[in-house]
Design a protein around this motif. Structure first.
Motif, PDB file in Angstrom:
ATOM      1  N   ARG A 301     -44.985  31.310  28.491  1.00 32.95           N
ATOM      2  CA  ARG A 301     -44.325  31.914  29.649  1.00 32.95           C
ATOM      3  C   ARG A 301     -42.845  31.557  29.694  1.00 32.95           C
ATOM      4  O   ARG A 301     -41.996  32.396  30.002  1.00 32.95           O
ATOM      5  N   TYR A 302     -42.551  30.290  29.400  1.00 34.73           N
ATOM      6  CA  TYR A 302     -41.162  29.846  29.449  1.00 34.73           C
ATOM      7  C   TYR A 302     -40.316  30.568  28.393  1.00 34.73           C
ATOM      8  O   TYR A 302     -39.249  31.117  28.703  1.00 34.73           O
ATOM      9  N   VAL A 303     -40.787  30.593  27.158  1.00 34.24           N
ATOM     10  CA  VAL A 303     -40.034  31.249  26.084  1.00 34.24           C
ATOM     11  C   VAL A 303     -39.981  32.754  26.332  1.00 34.24           C
ATOM     12  O   VAL A 303     -38.937  33.394  26.151  1.00 34.24           O
ATOM     13  N   GLY A 304     -41.102  33.336  26.774  1.00 33.61           N
ATOM     14  CA  GLY A 304     -41.143  34.778  27.031  1.00 33.61           C
ATOM     15  C   GLY A 304     -40.232  35.212  28.146  1.00 33.61           C
ATOM     16  O   GLY A 304     -39.780  36.366  28.178  1.00 33.61           O
ATOM     17  N   SER A 305     -39.920  34.313  29.073  1.00 33.17           N
ATOM     18  CA  SER A 305     -39.036  34.648  30.193  1.00 33.17           C
ATOM     19  C   SER A 305     -37.565  34.515  29.831  1.00 33.17           C
ATOM     20  O   SER A 305     -36.696  34.741  30.681  1.00 33.17           O
ATOM     21  N   GLY A 306     -37.289  34.144  28.592  1.00 33.23           N
ATOM     22  CA  GLY A 306     -35.904  33.948  28.188  1.00 33.23           C
ATOM     23  C   GLY A 306     -35.364  32.578  28.536  1.00 33.23           C
ATOM     24  O   GLY A 306     -34.154  32.380  28.604  1.00 33.23           O
ATOM     25  N   ARG A 307     -36.265  31.630  28.764  1.00 27.05           N
ATOM     26  CA  ARG A 307     -35.892  30.228  29.046  1.00 27.05           C
ATOM     27  C   ARG A 307     -35.021  30.112  30.294  1.00 27.05           C
ATOM     28  O   ARG A 307     -34.083  29.321  30.351  1.00 27.05           O
ATOM     29  N   GLY A 308     -35.351  30.873  31.306  1.00 27.22           N
ATOM     30  CA  GLY A 308     -34.582  30.851  32.541  1.00 27.22           C
ATOM     31  C   GLY A 308     -34.875  29.618  33.377  1.00 27.22           C
ATOM     32  O   GLY A 308     -35.888  28.936  33.192  1.00 27.22           O
ATOM     33  N   GLU A 309     -33.986  29.334  34.327  1.00 31.51           N
ATOM     34  CA  GLU A 309     -34.122  28.135  35.142  1.00 31.51           C
ATOM     35  C   GLU A 309     -35.344  28.191  36.049  1.00 31.51           C
ATOM     36  O   GLU A 309     -35.987  27.173  36.301  1.00 31.51           O
ATOM     37  N   ASP A 310     -35.681  29.380  36.554  1.00 30.08           N
ATOM     38  CA  ASP A 310     -36.865  29.492  37.395  1.00 30.08           C
ATOM     39  C   ASP A 310     -38.122  29.134  36.608  1.00 30.08           C
ATOM     40  O   ASP A 310     -38.999  28.408  37.104  1.00 30.08           O
ATOM     41  N   ALA A 311     -38.218  29.618  35.373  1.00 35.31           N
ATOM     42  CA  ALA A 311     -39.365  29.287  34.528  1.00 35.31           C
ATOM     43  C   ALA A 311     -39.371  27.813  34.175  1.00 35.31           C
ATOM     44  O   ALA A 311     -40.425  27.170  34.130  1.00 35.31           O
ATOM     45  N   ALA A 312     -38.181  27.257  33.942  1.00 40.18           N
ATOM     46  CA  ALA A 312     -38.087  25.821  33.633  1.00 40.18           C
ATOM     47  C   ALA A 312     -38.564  24.984  34.816  1.00 40.18           C
ATOM     48  O   ALA A 312     -39.275  23.987  34.637  1.00 40.18           O
ATOM     49  N   ALA A 313     -38.192  25.392  36.027  1.00 41.65           N
ATOM     50  CA  ALA A 313     -38.624  24.651  37.220  1.00 41.65           C
ATOM     51  C   ALA A 313     -40.135  24.693  37.369  1.00 41.65           C
ATOM     52  O   ALA A 313     -40.752  23.693  37.768  1.00 41.65           O
ATOM     53  N   ARG A 314     -40.757  25.819  37.036  1.00 39.40           N
ATOM     54  CA  ARG A 314     -42.212  25.921  37.139  1.00 39.40           C
ATOM     55  C   ARG A 314     -42.892  24.985  36.145  1.00 39.40           C
ATOM     56  O   ARG A 314     -43.922  24.374  36.446  1.00 39.40           O
ATOM     57  N   VAL A 315     -42.317  24.861  34.946  1.00 39.76           N
ATOM     58  CA  VAL A 315     -42.872  23.926  33.962  1.00 39.76           C
ATOM     59  C   VAL A 315     -42.783  22.495  34.483  1.00 39.76           C
ATOM     60  O   VAL A 315     -43.756  21.740  34.450  1.00 39.76           O
ATOM     61  N   ARG A 316     -41.616  22.133  34.993  1.00 46.22           N
ATOM     62  CA  ARG A 316     -41.429  20.753  35.466  1.00 46.22           C
ATOM     63  C   ARG A 316     -42.362  20.411  36.620  1.00 46.22           C
ATOM     64  O   ARG A 316     -42.782  19.266  36.780  1.00 46.22           O
ATOM     65  N   GLU A 317     -42.685  21.397  37.445  1.00 43.50           N
ATOM     66  CA  GLU A 317     -43.581  21.161  38.568  1.00 43.50           C
ATOM     67  C   GLU A 317     -45.009  20.868  38.116  1.00 43.50           C
ATOM     68  O   GLU A 317     -45.755  20.176  38.802  1.00 43.50           O
ATOM     69  N   GLN A 318     -45.395  21.392  36.959  1.00 45.04           N
ATOM     70  CA  GLN A 318     -46.793  21.312  36.543  1.00 45.04           C
ATOM     71  C   GLN A 318     -47.077  20.218  35.521  1.00 45.04           C
ATOM     72  O   GLN A 318     -48.230  19.833  35.341  1.00 45.04           O
ATOM     73  N   VAL A 319     -46.047  19.732  34.842  1.00 46.47           N
ATOM     74  CA  VAL A 319     -46.249  18.666  33.863  1.00 46.47           C
ATOM     75  C   VAL A 319     -45.899  17.325  34.490  1.00 46.47           C
ATOM     76  O   VAL A 319     -45.459  17.249  35.636  1.00 46.47           O
ATOM     77  N   VAL A 320     -46.114  16.249  33.749  1.00 45.13           N
ATOM     78  CA  VAL A 320     -45.721  14.905  34.185  1.00 45.13           C
ATOM     79  C   VAL A 320     -44.401  14.554  33.508  1.00 45.13           C
ATOM     80  O   VAL A 320     -44.335  14.434  32.280  1.00 45.13           O
ATOM     81  N   THR A 321     -43.355  14.414  34.283  1.00 42.47           N
ATOM     82  CA  THR A 321     -42.046  14.070  33.742  1.00 42.47           C
ATOM     83  C   THR A 321     -41.800  12.571  33.844  1.00 42.47           C
ATOM     84  O   THR A 321     -42.487  11.857  34.591  1.00 42.47           O
ATOM     85  N   ASP A 322     -40.793  12.103  33.130  1.00 39.43           N
ATOM     86  CA  ASP A 322     -40.410  10.697  33.256  1.00 39.43           C
ATOM     87  C   ASP A 322     -39.986  10.371  34.683  1.00 39.43           C
ATOM     88  O   ASP A 322     -40.267   9.286  35.204  1.00 39.43           O
ATOM     89  N   ALA A 323     -39.308  11.319  35.326  1.00 40.94           N
ATOM     90  CA  ALA A 323     -38.908  11.103  36.721  1.00 40.94           C
ATOM     91  C   ALA A 323     -40.128  10.941  37.619  1.00 40.94           C
ATOM     92  O   ALA A 323     -40.128  10.106  38.537  1.00 40.94           O
ATOM     93  N   ASP A 324     -41.164  11.734  37.384  1.00 42.06           N
ATOM     94  CA  ASP A 324     -42.406  11.580  38.144  1.00 42.06           C
ATOM     95  C   ASP A 324     -42.978  10.176  37.968  1.00 42.06           C
ATOM     96  O   ASP A 324     -43.383   9.514  38.933  1.00 42.06           O
TER      97      ASP A 324
END
Length: 391
Positions: A301-324
């Motif tokens: 989804r992220y690559v297919g969307s053209g790597r946009g910021e909205d798609a990037a934010a959705r990824v960060r919300e669903q994965v576990v980041t170092d900040a989390d």
């Protein structure tokens, strides 16, 4: 020193999955007379008749040293659980005596003025071929992301690096011997270290990680770099940070302990960092940062969307980041509560692999300086799926 550990098979592997992670902890507390004066002690204060005098850190009554080890057996191979058990057991066995000796290297910290002819603690006399006896200025096998070449304690640091490397190499040979005898493949990651006098000396192979979370500055630093395909692609500039979260090759290691019975050594990376009273040291298997089971779909989804910021934010919300991870550790009331939170959040965000965490803190260390030194590297979460080893 306080510590907490947690093990969990992972939500997606219940009820019949096998936990291939292993942990080992050995803590040695050294106390005498009125107590340990600490790294910031003022030796003149005892000479002036104040037996309880301490430096600005007010470090309490004991000196702590510790060995911490975490290993994650590679899924998809027949004996990952055995490999991780062998590795943690062997590394802890090799390093624990060194931790005890290191605690006795400075009797002056207890107000004891011993003559040079009396040896207490420290390394035994170097023997020919001793892998822990390094010449002054000689570095470890890897430079590591937290090393300090200008450190005045470099010979001692190199001794610890050499011991960690030797312990992991011995574990590697032990796993190879088992694999040969059993007629199978056996691989595992390892991250291990010594906490001595306010410094963490550590080494690692694979993608299990070490972090340090600092409560005074609300900051997390990753101390290790994954020995993995995605980490290399990211370092080479072929992936952005969001792709590295969810890349389809995220389960591929470039380096691991063990194998199929061949006798080759494994390259161990080593480093050292200062620790402070407000620091929480965290070791974790990749089941925490790799909790998201829908990573391939998120990548598409992220690559297919053209790597946009909205798609990037959705990824960060669903994965576990170092900040989390930093938020969950520093927001908890205790190490035990932090360990519970990490396991719960990892499972809630997918729980697709084994989850193991080890947290440690020494509140008797000096307070964090107003300007936090650079330790480790900038947060970059590169997430994994069921681990395989590139051969």
């Amino acid at each position: 020193m306080r510590y907490a550990t947690r093990y969990d098979v992972g939500e997606r592997k219940r009820p019949d999955g096998i936990n291939e992670d292993s942990l080992a902890v050995s803590v040695f507390e050294d106390g005498h007379r009125e107590g340990y004066l600490g790294p910031d002690r003022d030796p003149s204060s005892r000479a002036n008749g104040d037996p309880n005098a301490r430096g600005d850190a007010d470090p309490g009554t004991t000196r702590s040293t510790a060995v911490v080890v975490l290993a994650d057996g590679a899924g998809g191979h027949e004996a990952g659980d055995v490999a991780s058990y062998i590795a943690t057991t062997r590394v802890a066995e090799e390093l624990a005596p060194l931790a005890v000796r290191a605690a006795g290297e400075d009797p002056g910290a207890f107000g004891l003025d011993l003559p040079d002819t009396v040896s207490v603690g420290g390394a035994p006399p170097a023997e020919e071929g001793d892998p822990t006896a390094r010449a002054e200025g000689e570095s470890g096998n890897g430079t590591g992301v937290g090393s300090d070449p200008a450190s005045s304690s470099r010979p001692r640091q190199d001794r610890f690096h050499g011991a960690i490397e030797a312990a992991i190499q011995q574990a590697h040979q032990d796993v190879l011997a088992y694999a040969s005898e059993a007629g199978t493949a056996a691989y595992t990651t390892v991250v291990a270290g010594l906490v001595v006098d306010g410094r963490f000396h550590y080494g690692w192979v694979g993608d299990s990680r070490a972090y340090v979370c600092n409560g005074a500055h609300d900051h997390i630093a990753r101390l290790t770099e994954d020995h993995a395909v995605v980490e290399q692609l990211y370092a080479d500039g072929e992936l952005d940070g969001v792709e590295a979260h969810v890349h389809p090759r995220g389960n591929e290691l470039t380096r691991a302990v063990g194998g199929r019975g061949d006798a080759a050594d494994v390259t161990v990376e080593t480093a050292s960092v200062d620790l402070f009273a407000e620091d929480v040291l965290l070791l974790t298997s990749d089941g925490l940062p790799d909790a998201q089971s829908d990573a391939p779909a998120l990548y598409d989804r992220y690559v297919g969307s053209g790597r946009g910021e909205d798609a990037a934010a959705r990824v960060r919300e669903q994965v576990v980041t170092d900040a989390d991870i930093g938020e969950w550790v520093l927001g908890a009331d205790s190490l035990s509560a932090a360990a519970d939170r990490l396991i719960t959040e990892g499972n809630d965000r997918g729980g697709k692999d084994n989850l193991s965490v080890l947290l440690a803190q020494d509140p008797t260390l000096p307070e964090t300086p107003s300007r936090l030194p650079v330790r480790g590297r900038d947060p970059h979460p590169a997430h994994r799926r069921e681990t395989v080893v590139e051969e």
